[in-house]
Enzyme design. Structure first.
Site, PDB file in Angstrom:
ATOM      1  CG  ASP A  34     -11.044   9.442   4.382  1.00  0.00           C
ATOM      2  OD1 ASP A  34     -11.811   9.632   3.429  1.00  0.00           O
ATOM      3  OD2 ASP A  34      -9.811   9.320   4.255  1.00  0.00           O
ATOM      4  N   GLY A  56       0.832  -1.199   0.000  1.00  0.00           N
ATOM      5  CA  GLY A  56       0.000   0.000   0.000  1.00  0.00           C
ATOM      6  C   GLY A  56       0.861   1.241   0.000  1.00  0.00           C
ATOM      7  N   GLY A 115       0.332   5.493   0.607  1.00  0.00           N
ATOM      8  CA  GLY A 115      -0.607   6.567   0.911  1.00  0.00           C
ATOM      9  C   GLY A 115       0.109   7.900   0.795  1.00  0.00           C
ATOM     10  CG  PHE A 148       0.284  11.114   5.454  1.00  0.00           C
ATOM     11  CD1 PHE A 148       0.600  12.449   5.635  1.00  0.00           C
ATOM     12  CD2 PHE A 148      -1.022  10.766   5.207  1.00  0.00           C
ATOM     13  CE1 PHE A 148      -0.380  13.406   5.577  1.00  0.00           C
ATOM     14  CE2 PHE A 148      -2.015  11.729   5.155  1.00  0.00           C
ATOM     15  CZ  PHE A 148      -1.690  13.061   5.337  1.00  0.00           C
ATOM     16  N   GLY A 149       3.013   7.831   3.548  1.00  0.00           N
ATOM     17  CA  GLY A 149       4.003   6.766   3.695  1.00  0.00           C
ATOM     18  C   GLY A 149       3.579   5.523   2.953  1.00  0.00           C
ATOM     19  CD  GLU A 150       7.459   2.084   2.312  1.00  0.00           C
ATOM     20  OE1 GLU A 150       7.767   2.597   1.234  1.00  0.00           O
ATOM     21  OE2 GLU A 150       8.136   1.218   2.889  1.00  0.00           O
ATOM     22  CB  VAL A 151       0.927  -0.475   4.037  1.00  0.00           C
ATOM     23  CG1 VAL A 151       0.603  -1.670   4.922  1.00  0.00           C
ATOM     24  CG2 VAL A 151       0.158   0.756   4.520  1.00  0.00           C
TER      25      VAL A 151
END
Ligand code: ATP
Length: 560
Positions: free
Chosen positions: A246, A130, A132, A134-137
């Site tokens: 959200d 993932g 986003g 703001f960052g990653e998964v």
């Protein structure tokens, strides 16, 4: 405790420390520092940074002791609970002693883990699943235990730049507080100089966005299942007084059996409507009608199929854009008029519409037009004939996509559960039943249900061992004091010394009786879906401390 005190002492500004020293009484001996004799206005002498540091230190220490008290209390509760259950159970004394011993071993291990400063170095970073704003998964593996988790990594500077500090704290708090089968489980959180990290259970079934992109639309039976599980998830966060704001298909994750869990709390990215001009929303004050602004949002007339293709082409771009997609956000949130929990029920309506029609109800080529359509929902909510929705489905969607005071759910989730669309849903057992769709998952590292992400250039892992004990806090860190957390359930059964012996031991369990301990009256399903061996440690609360022979089906808290 001592180190906490000395750390606090270090951060006490010199002048502040002086002011807390006892003033000498007249005639008291010892000479001393003449400056002590002059009253000082400490506030004047302190810079803002110093004040911020003092506040952070205070918060750190308060959190530390609060956490200790909470840990003690929870430990007592876990012990009491097990004792109570064992007292009522038909279990041999030897089994009882083994279980109590096992709990104590797990507690000791948890205390050891509490002292261990976790960092990104403790994990092997694997496939990215993932990305986003703001960052990653990523899927990751804990080096010492080999257990697989999902690691969400958020860039501190980005959070600060976008004023998301409170949101990220809310996400961490919610995940730590709400223990529910419907919410993604958090095992621990920590930080280093640059990033915040959330270590969560890895849900290999993918997310609803990917499922919808692969399947176009769902049948009403499938939609009924996912919408019902989403109702339970929303209900459980509302019970803890959180509002998601959200909820969108990207945040509905599926476990390996296809059951749904809600994720991504707090990093809400409501579209910044400040660029929309006042008049754009004038229909709000003019309930009868279209405004001239609506002409601008009017998309060329498309068939359902054309609209679907268009949506699918743009969907991922929208999801990974820095503002995200506004398609599921309630009008009252967009209008910043003040909103309550009802806004999450609106999002549910928009997601349900997408499940059955193929694209969200207010989709438009550009997000600003979508916003305009949402606030002017009365003229834009339409059900395409081709989608062939049942009257019940249309009715439920219409009762979710409407004004706040008429919206179903305003008086609690029960009024949604009672809607005829859910006829036949067994609300108490839905999480124990077979899911509407079982994702293909071949092993614990399987990521086939996620999109493939391009790896950007390699960034060296930042050391997380630079926490408050080792280093002066930068102003960036001050904003994230208290972020670190460890869930009791992170303790791995297999790490517990003596566990192997305990497992080998023939405890001759009277399984049904032990199961009934934890399940209440009914002694149901032997083959629990939720206690398979490939689950992350601790799944299903502390019941996981039971050796496999005594394994029980975790009690479904929130859905019951
Ligand atoms: N625990 C998890 N298990 C499996 N996949 C996950 C998990 N958490 C997140 N993901 C995947 O990563 C994606 C992004 O996660 P998430 O929405 O939490 O990140 P984000 O940076 O907050 O994104 P957003 O831009 O939507 O706010 C999800 O849509 C999902 O596909």
């Amino acid at each position: 405790m001592d180190s906490a005190r000395s750390w606090f002492h270090k951060f006490q500004p010199r002048d502040k420390m002086r002011s807390t020293t006892r003033r000498k009484e007249p005639g008291e001996g010892g000479g001393g520092d003449s400056r002590d004799d002059f009253p000082r206005d400490d506030d004047e002498a302190l810079s803002n940074t110093t004040k911020q540091k003092v506040a952070a230190a205070k918060q750190y220490i308060e959190n530390h002791y609060k956490e200790q008290m909470k840990n003690l209390q929870e430990r007592k509760e876990r012990r009491n609970l097990l004792e109570r259950k064992l007292a009522d159970a038909d279990v041999s004394e030897e089994d009882q002693n083994n279980l109590l011993k096992f709990l104590e071993q797990k507690e000791t291990e948890y205390m050891r883990l509490q002292r261990h400063k976790m960092g990104v170095e403790d994990f092997e970073l694997l496939t990215m699943i993932g990305k986003g704003a703001f960052g990653e998964v990523r899927v990751c593996r804990e080096k010492t235990t080999g257990h697989v988790f999902a690691m969400k990594k958020l860039k501190k500077s980005e959070m600060l730049r976008r004023g998301q500090v409170e949101h990220v704290k809310a996400e961490r708090n919610l995940l730590a507080e709400v223990d529910s089968n419907c919410i993604v489980k958090l095992y621990c959180s920590f930080q280093d100089e640059e990033f915040l990290y959330l270590i969560m259970e890895y849900l290999p079934g993918g997310d609803m966005m990917t499922l919808l992109m692969r399947k176009d639309t769902l049948t009403e039976y499938e939609a009924q299942f996912y919408v019902a599980e989403t109702v339970l998830a929303i209900e459980s966060i509302h019970r803890h007084n959180y509002i998601h704001r959200d909820i969108k298909p990207d945040n509905l994750l599926l476990d390996r059996h296809g059951h749904l869990r809600l994720s991504d709390f707090g990093l809400c990215k409501p579209l910044d409507c400040s660029t929309i001009q006042e008049g754009d929303f004038s229909v709000v004050n003019n309930p009868n009608g279209a405004t001239q602004n609506e002409d601008r949002s009017a998309a060329p007339k498309r068939t359902q199929q054309e609209q679907l293709q268009h949506w699918q082409k743009n969907r991922r771009t929208l999801a990974y854009s820095t503002v995200g997609t506004p398609d599921y956000i309630a009008p009252e949130v967009l209008l910043k008029k003040g909103y309550g929990m009802e806004c999450d029920w609106w999002s549910l309506g928009a997601i349900m519409y997408e499940m059955l029609v193929g694209y969200p109800p207010f989709y438009s080529d550009d997000p600003m037009s979508t916003c305009r359509k949402i606030v002017n929902w009365k003229t834009h909510l339409k059900f395409p004939e081709e989608a062939k929705l049942s009257p019940e489905a249309k009715d439920l969607i219409s009762k979710l996509l409407c004004n706040v005071n008429q919206r179903l759910g305003t008086n609690g989730a029960d009024e949604i559960k009672e809607h005829p669309f859910f006829n036949g849903v067994d609300w108490n057992n839905i999480y124990h039943m077979e899911a509407a769709f079982t994702p293909e998952v071949n092993d614990e590292l399987d990521t086939q249900n996620f999109e493939k992400f391009e790896e950007s250039e390699h960034h060296p892992q930042t050391s997380s061992k630079t926490g408050p004990w080792r280093k002066m806090l930068s102003s960036k860190d001050l904003n994230f004091v208290g972020y670190t957390y460890k869930n009791f359930e992170i303790v791995n059964d297999y790490q517990v010394p003596g566990m192997a012996e305990l497992k080998k031991k023939d405890t001759k369990p009277k399984r049904p009786s032990v199961k009934s301990l934890f399940e209440g009256e009914s002694e149901t399903s032997e083959s629990s879906e939720t206690t398979t061996s490939d689950q992350p440690p601790g799944q299903g609360s502390f019941l996981n401390m039971l050796p496999p022979e005594l394994e029980v089906t975790p009690k479904q808290h929130d859905a019951v």
